[in-house]
Design a protein around this motif. Structure first.
Motif, PDB file in Angstrom:
ATOM      1  N   ALA A 190       0.482  -1.657  -0.040  1.00  0.00           N
ATOM      2  CA  ALA A 190      -0.244  -0.270   0.155  1.00  0.00           C
ATOM      3  C   ALA A 190       0.443   0.763   0.019  1.00  0.00           C
ATOM      4  O   ALA A 190       0.693   2.324  -0.571  1.00  0.00           O
ATOM      5  CB  ALA A 190      -0.664  -0.185   0.934  1.00  0.00           C
ATOM      6  N   PHE A 191       1.999   0.931   0.598  1.00  0.00           N
ATOM      7  CA  PHE A 191       2.882   2.088   0.887  1.00  0.00           C
ATOM      8  C   PHE A 191       3.693   2.560  -0.498  1.00  0.00           C
ATOM      9  O   PHE A 191       4.070   3.826  -0.525  1.00  0.00           O
ATOM     10  CB  PHE A 191       3.397   2.654   2.106  1.00  0.00           C
ATOM     11  CG  PHE A 191       2.653   2.014   3.662  1.00  0.00           C
ATOM     12  CD1 PHE A 191       1.883   3.077   4.327  1.00  0.00           C
ATOM     13  CD2 PHE A 191       2.646   0.394   3.862  1.00  0.00           C
ATOM     14  CE1 PHE A 191       1.369   2.848   5.282  1.00  0.00           C
ATOM     15  CE2 PHE A 191       1.654   0.279   4.835  1.00  0.00           C
ATOM     16  CZ  PHE A 191       1.103   1.130   5.787  1.00  0.00           C
ATOM     17  N   TYR A 192       4.170   1.366  -1.056  1.00  0.00           N
ATOM     18  CA  TYR A 192       4.252   1.573  -2.405  1.00  0.00           C
ATOM     19  C   TYR A 192       4.122   2.336  -3.519  1.00  0.00           C
ATOM     20  O   TYR A 192       4.151   3.079  -3.981  1.00  0.00           O
ATOM     21  CB  TYR A 192       4.662  -0.064  -2.753  1.00  0.00           C
ATOM     22  CG  TYR A 192       5.895  -0.495  -4.042  1.00  0.00           C
ATOM     23  CD1 TYR A 192       6.955   0.533  -4.241  1.00  0.00           C
ATOM     24  CD2 TYR A 192       4.796  -0.331  -4.976  1.00  0.00           C
ATOM     25  CE1 TYR A 192       7.539   0.159  -5.930  1.00  0.00           C
ATOM     26  CE2 TYR A 192       5.432  -0.338  -6.113  1.00  0.00           C
ATOM     27  CZ  TYR A 192       6.859   0.333  -6.638  1.00  0.00           C
ATOM     28  OH  TYR A 192       6.984   0.284  -7.874  1.00  0.00           O
ATOM     29  N   LEU A 193       2.538   1.272  -3.282  1.00  0.00           N
ATOM     30  CA  LEU A 193       1.549   2.495  -4.584  1.00  0.00           C
ATOM     31  C   LEU A 193       1.195   3.494  -4.229  1.00  0.00           C
ATOM     32  O   LEU A 193       1.095   4.672  -4.911  1.00  0.00           O
ATOM     33  CB  LEU A 193       0.214   1.265  -3.745  1.00  0.00           C
ATOM     34  CG  LEU A 193      -0.695   1.787  -5.249  1.00  0.00           C
ATOM     35  CD1 LEU A 193       0.476   1.050  -6.496  1.00  0.00           C
ATOM     36  CD2 LEU A 193      -2.294   1.060  -4.874  1.00  0.00           C
ATOM     37  N   ALA A 194       1.115   4.158  -2.530  1.00  0.00           N
ATOM     38  CA  ALA A 194       1.025   5.397  -2.779  1.00  0.00           C
ATOM     39  C   ALA A 194       2.120   6.543  -2.713  1.00  0.00           C
ATOM     40  O   ALA A 194       2.158   7.462  -3.067  1.00  0.00           O
ATOM     41  CB  ALA A 194       0.355   5.803  -1.070  1.00  0.00           C
ATOM     42  N   GLU A 195       3.744   5.968  -2.353  1.00  0.00           N
ATOM     43  CA  GLU A 195       4.371   6.932  -2.988  1.00  0.00           C
ATOM     44  C   GLU A 195       4.566   6.510  -4.305  1.00  0.00           C
ATOM     45  O   GLU A 195       5.105   7.601  -5.417  1.00  0.00           O
ATOM     46  CB  GLU A 195       5.734   6.185  -2.290  1.00  0.00           C
ATOM     47  CG  GLU A 195       7.627   6.444  -2.765  1.00  0.00           C
ATOM     48  CD  GLU A 195       8.478   5.884  -1.833  1.00  0.00           C
ATOM     49  OE1 GLU A 195       9.219   5.104  -2.880  1.00  0.00           O
ATOM     50  OE2 GLU A 195       9.016   5.856  -1.029  1.00  0.00           O
ATOM     51  N   GLN A 196       4.771   5.494  -4.980  1.00  0.00           N
ATOM     52  CA  GLN A 196       4.748   5.615  -7.223  1.00  0.00           C
ATOM     53  C   GLN A 196       3.295   6.612  -6.969  1.00  0.00           C
ATOM     54  O   GLN A 196       3.815   7.191  -8.511  1.00  0.00           O
ATOM     55  CB  GLN A 196       4.614   4.329  -7.260  1.00  0.00           C
ATOM     56  CG  GLN A 196       5.849   3.663  -6.778  1.00  0.00           C
ATOM     57  CD  GLN A 196       7.219   3.898  -7.943  1.00  0.00           C
ATOM     58  OE1 GLN A 196       7.615   3.845  -8.557  1.00  0.00           O
ATOM     59  NE2 GLN A 196       8.254   4.343  -6.535  1.00  0.00           N
ATOM     60  N   LEU A 197       2.633   6.862  -6.449  1.00  0.00           N
ATOM     61  CA  LEU A 197       1.443   7.239  -7.384  1.00  0.00           C
ATOM     62  C   LEU A 197       1.719   8.163  -6.754  1.00  0.00           C
ATOM     63  O   LEU A 197       0.696  10.008  -7.214  1.00  0.00           O
ATOM     64  CB  LEU A 197      -0.191   6.671  -7.270  1.00  0.00           C
ATOM     65  CG  LEU A 197       0.255   5.808  -7.534  1.00  0.00           C
ATOM     66  CD1 LEU A 197      -1.583   4.581  -7.295  1.00  0.00           C
ATOM     67  CD2 LEU A 197      -0.344   5.667  -9.697  1.00  0.00           C
ATOM     68  N   GLY A 198       2.093   9.148  -5.878  1.00  0.00           N
ATOM     69  CA  GLY A 198       2.057  10.397  -5.289  1.00  0.00           C
ATOM     70  C   GLY A 198       0.515  10.432  -5.045  1.00  0.00           C
ATOM     71  O   GLY A 198       0.536  12.004  -4.939  1.00  0.00           O
ATOM     72  N   VAL A 199       0.349   9.965  -3.930  1.00  0.00           N
ATOM     73  CA  VAL A 199      -1.054  10.560  -3.037  1.00  0.00           C
ATOM     74  C   VAL A 199      -0.843   9.570  -1.758  1.00  0.00           C
ATOM     75  O   VAL A 199      -0.212   9.135  -1.221  1.00  0.00           O
ATOM     76  CB  VAL A 199      -1.968   9.274  -3.352  1.00  0.00           C
ATOM     77  CG1 VAL A 199      -2.469   9.752  -5.324  1.00  0.00           C
ATOM     78  CG2 VAL A 199      -1.441   8.277  -3.672  1.00  0.00           C
ATOM     79  N   ASP A 200      -1.740  10.750  -0.826  1.00  0.00           N
ATOM     80  CA  ASP A 200      -1.550  10.137   0.440  1.00  0.00           C
ATOM     81  C   ASP A 200      -2.049   8.700   1.228  1.00  0.00           C
ATOM     82  O   ASP A 200      -2.885   8.247   0.375  1.00  0.00           O
ATOM     83  CB  ASP A 200      -2.701  11.403   1.265  1.00  0.00           C
ATOM     84  CG  ASP A 200      -2.920  13.301   0.943  1.00  0.00           C
ATOM     85  OD1 ASP A 200      -1.430  13.399   0.503  1.00  0.00           O
ATOM     86  OD2 ASP A 200      -3.683  14.082   0.490  1.00  0.00           O
ATOM     87  N   ILE A 201      -1.795   8.915   2.424  1.00  0.00           N
ATOM     88  CA  ILE A 201      -3.022   7.632   2.901  1.00  0.00           C
ATOM     89  C   ILE A 201      -3.408   7.923   3.741  1.00  0.00           C
ATOM     90  O   ILE A 201      -3.121   8.683   4.604  1.00  0.00           O
ATOM     91  CB  ILE A 201      -1.326   6.778   3.485  1.00  0.00           C
ATOM     92  CG1 ILE A 201      -0.305   6.329   3.009  1.00  0.00           C
ATOM     93  CG2 ILE A 201      -1.994   6.014   4.159  1.00  0.00           C
ATOM     94  CD1 ILE A 201      -0.046   4.997   2.342  1.00  0.00           C
ATOM     95  N   LEU A 202      -4.912   7.313   3.597  1.00  0.00           N
ATOM     96  CA  LEU A 202      -5.472   7.172   3.865  1.00  0.00           C
ATOM     97  C   LEU A 202      -6.013   6.819   5.293  1.00  0.00           C
ATOM     98  O   LEU A 202      -6.993   5.248   4.681  1.00  0.00           O
ATOM     99  CB  LEU A 202      -7.453   7.917   3.657  1.00  0.00           C
ATOM    100  CG  LEU A 202      -8.402   8.283   4.278  1.00  0.00           C
ATOM    101  CD1 LEU A 202      -8.618   8.840   5.330  1.00  0.00           C
ATOM    102  CD2 LEU A 202      -9.212   8.570   3.317  1.00  0.00           C
ATOM    103  N   PRO A 203      -5.538   6.422   6.562  1.00  0.00           N
ATOM    104  CA  PRO A 203      -6.188   5.203   6.524  1.00  0.00           C
ATOM    105  C   PRO A 203      -7.883   5.610   8.042  1.00  0.00           C
ATOM    106  O   PRO A 203      -8.137   5.989   7.870  1.00  0.00           O
ATOM    107  CB  PRO A 203      -5.425   5.637   8.479  1.00  0.00           C
ATOM    108  CG  PRO A 203      -4.990   7.085   8.033  1.00  0.00           C
ATOM    109  CD  PRO A 203      -4.891   7.463   7.173  1.00  0.00           C
ATOM    110  N   VAL A 204      -8.428   4.338   7.229  1.00  0.00           N
ATOM    111  CA  VAL A 204      -9.639   3.782   7.801  1.00  0.00           C
ATOM    112  C   VAL A 204      -9.955   2.654   8.773  1.00  0.00           C
ATOM    113  O   VAL A 204      -8.793   1.930   8.751  1.00  0.00           O
ATOM    114  CB  VAL A 204     -10.124   3.362   6.486  1.00  0.00           C
ATOM    115  CG1 VAL A 204     -12.220   3.167   7.220  1.00  0.00           C
ATOM    116  CG2 VAL A 204     -10.743   4.775   6.276  1.00  0.00           C
ATOM    117  N   PHE A 205     -10.483   2.530  10.021  1.00  0.00           N
ATOM    118  CA  PHE A 205     -10.173   1.355  11.202  1.00  0.00           C
ATOM    119  C   PHE A 205     -12.044   0.635  10.795  1.00  0.00           C
ATOM    120  O   PHE A 205     -13.006   1.284  11.132  1.00  0.00           O
ATOM    121  CB  PHE A 205     -10.230   2.106  11.862  1.00  0.00           C
ATOM    122  CG  PHE A 205      -8.348   3.036  12.125  1.00  0.00           C
ATOM    123  CD1 PHE A 205      -7.547   2.449  12.750  1.00  0.00           C
ATOM    124  CD2 PHE A 205      -8.905   3.962  12.009  1.00  0.00           C
ATOM    125  CE1 PHE A 205      -6.853   3.346  12.739  1.00  0.00           C
ATOM    126  CE2 PHE A 205      -8.041   5.092  11.842  1.00  0.00           C
ATOM    127  CZ  PHE A 205      -6.662   4.797  12.451  1.00  0.00           C
TER     128      PHE A 205
END
Length: 381
Positions: A190-205
């Motif tokens: 997930a974090f690799y994908l966010a880094e490559q796409l240049g988007v935020d991480i949105l945590p949902v619980f």
């Protein structure tokens, strides 16, 4: 002091006792009814998908219409599951206007349903097992979901056009369903994908999903599902690290802390009432009725059970059937609960259920208790 001690689970794990509840007519009827509704929705979704996408070009307008159809029906399902209440908390006012990679803990197949109702612009990275189902495979293909078996590193080019249109990508970073509802180690995808796409991480619980439908169990339980939307981690925010490897570790640690806070806020005596009553149903109907009357007469022992405990161990007196000690153990999983006067009941319950909480012990001998060793509480039954 002689005690009967539950065989411990691995450190940091908790037994999901919701999978031990006995089957009854209510659970069977509600589960079969819910399954029938779900299957009918799958059928209509397949028909709608063929009508939309088999004739003419697959346009963004058609895609959003299909996603909104899914959102409408799954939102209806969550709000009308028999015996289940659903709550969506959005304390930070998330609007889903900007694309992101959504990370969510994984407790049940219902996790995907709770994600689909957040926005029509949702794409989910699904497991390969789900894609083996021919009917579900068709629907996922219509909705442009992505199978993780193709590798997260190969998904960047697939998702980039969707991100440009404002879509959110849902990834379950644990990679598999948690049987005990704890949050496991996060994988880096997930974090690799966010880094490559240049988007935020949105945590949902998600909380309670694994209690309503535990891993490996088909039948519904009564319960409460809570989905809470956390605060975004901006792609330019270096607080959690400068690369996806560091962010995986640090955001995962922070995620577990936040989820633990949600558990402390939600998991009270009233929350576990149905579980305790149901477990005593393993012994018999008379035991179930007695426990229900005790809980009704004492407001689920909330005044005793819910306040925070300061010590590492607590002795429980005056609890003739052990239900208050069981509530203490469920609400305070990191405190060792010693039931002083209900060994026979709890031993019988353990034999019927197969397991009690690992932090619950009960005396099996007549040796005097060392009162100076740890604090105690007397239950006013």
């Amino acid at each position: 002091m002689n005690e009967t001690v539950q065989s411990p689970l691995p450190t940091g794990k908790r037994a999901n006792l919701y999978g031990r509840l006995p089957l009854n007519a209510w659970r069977v009827a509600c589960s079969l009814f819910s399954a029938a509704v779900y299957l009918s929705q799958l059928f209509t979704a397949v028909v709608l998908g063929y009508l939309l996408f088999s004739f003419g070009k697959k346009t963004e307008r058609k895609r959003l219409f299909f996603h909104r159809y899914i959102l409408f029906h799954y939102r209806f399902d969550l709000r009308h599951l028999p015996g289940v209440s659903y709550r969506l908390n959005n304390p930070h006012g998330e609007t889903f206007e900007r694309p992101s990679v959504i990370i969510c803990n994984h407790q049940s197949f219902l996790d995907s349903v709770t994600m689909m109702v957040l926005s029509p612009k949702i794409l989910i990275v699904t497991s390969g097992f789900v894609w083996k189902n021919k009917i579900i495979h068709k629907i996922l293909g219509f909705a442009d979901y992505y199978p993780v078996t193709q590798g997260i590193e190969h998904s960047v080019d697939f998702f980039r056009p969707f991100v440009d249109k404002g879509y959110h990508i849902v990834v379950f970073p644990e990679g598999e369903i948690s049987a005990d509802c704890t949050v496991g180690r996060f994988h880096r995808g997930a974090f690799y994908l966010a880094e490559q796409l240049g988007v935020d991480i949105l945590p949902v619980f998600n909380h309670g999903v694994g209690h309503v439908v535990p891993k490996g169990v088909f039948w519904l339980n009564r319960g409460q599902i809570t989905t809470e939307i956390g605060r975004r981690v901006a792609s330019a925010d270096m607080t959690f690290g400068t690369n996806y490897s560091e962010r995986t570790k640090n955001i995962g640690h922070r995620y577990r802390e936040c989820y633990a806070g949600i558990c402390r806020r939600i998991e009270c005596a009233a929350y576990f009432r149905h579980l305790v009553v149901g477990l005593y149903g393993c012994i018999g109907r008379s035991a179930k009725r007695r426990v229900r009357r005790l809980l009704d007469a004492n407001d689920n022992f909330s005044a005793c059970v819910d306040p925070p405990l300061s010590g590492e161990t607590l002795a429980v007196f005056g609890d003739s059937m052990g239900c208050a000690a069981l509530l203490f153990a469920l609400v305070h999983p990191h405190v060792r609960i010693v039931s002083v006067e209900a060994a026979d009941w709890l031993r019988l319950l353990a034999s019927k259920c197969g397991r009690l909480p690992e932090n619950l012990t009960f005396r099996s001998g007549e040796e005097p208790l060392n009162y100076d060793k740890y604090p105690s509480v007397t239950i006013p039954e």
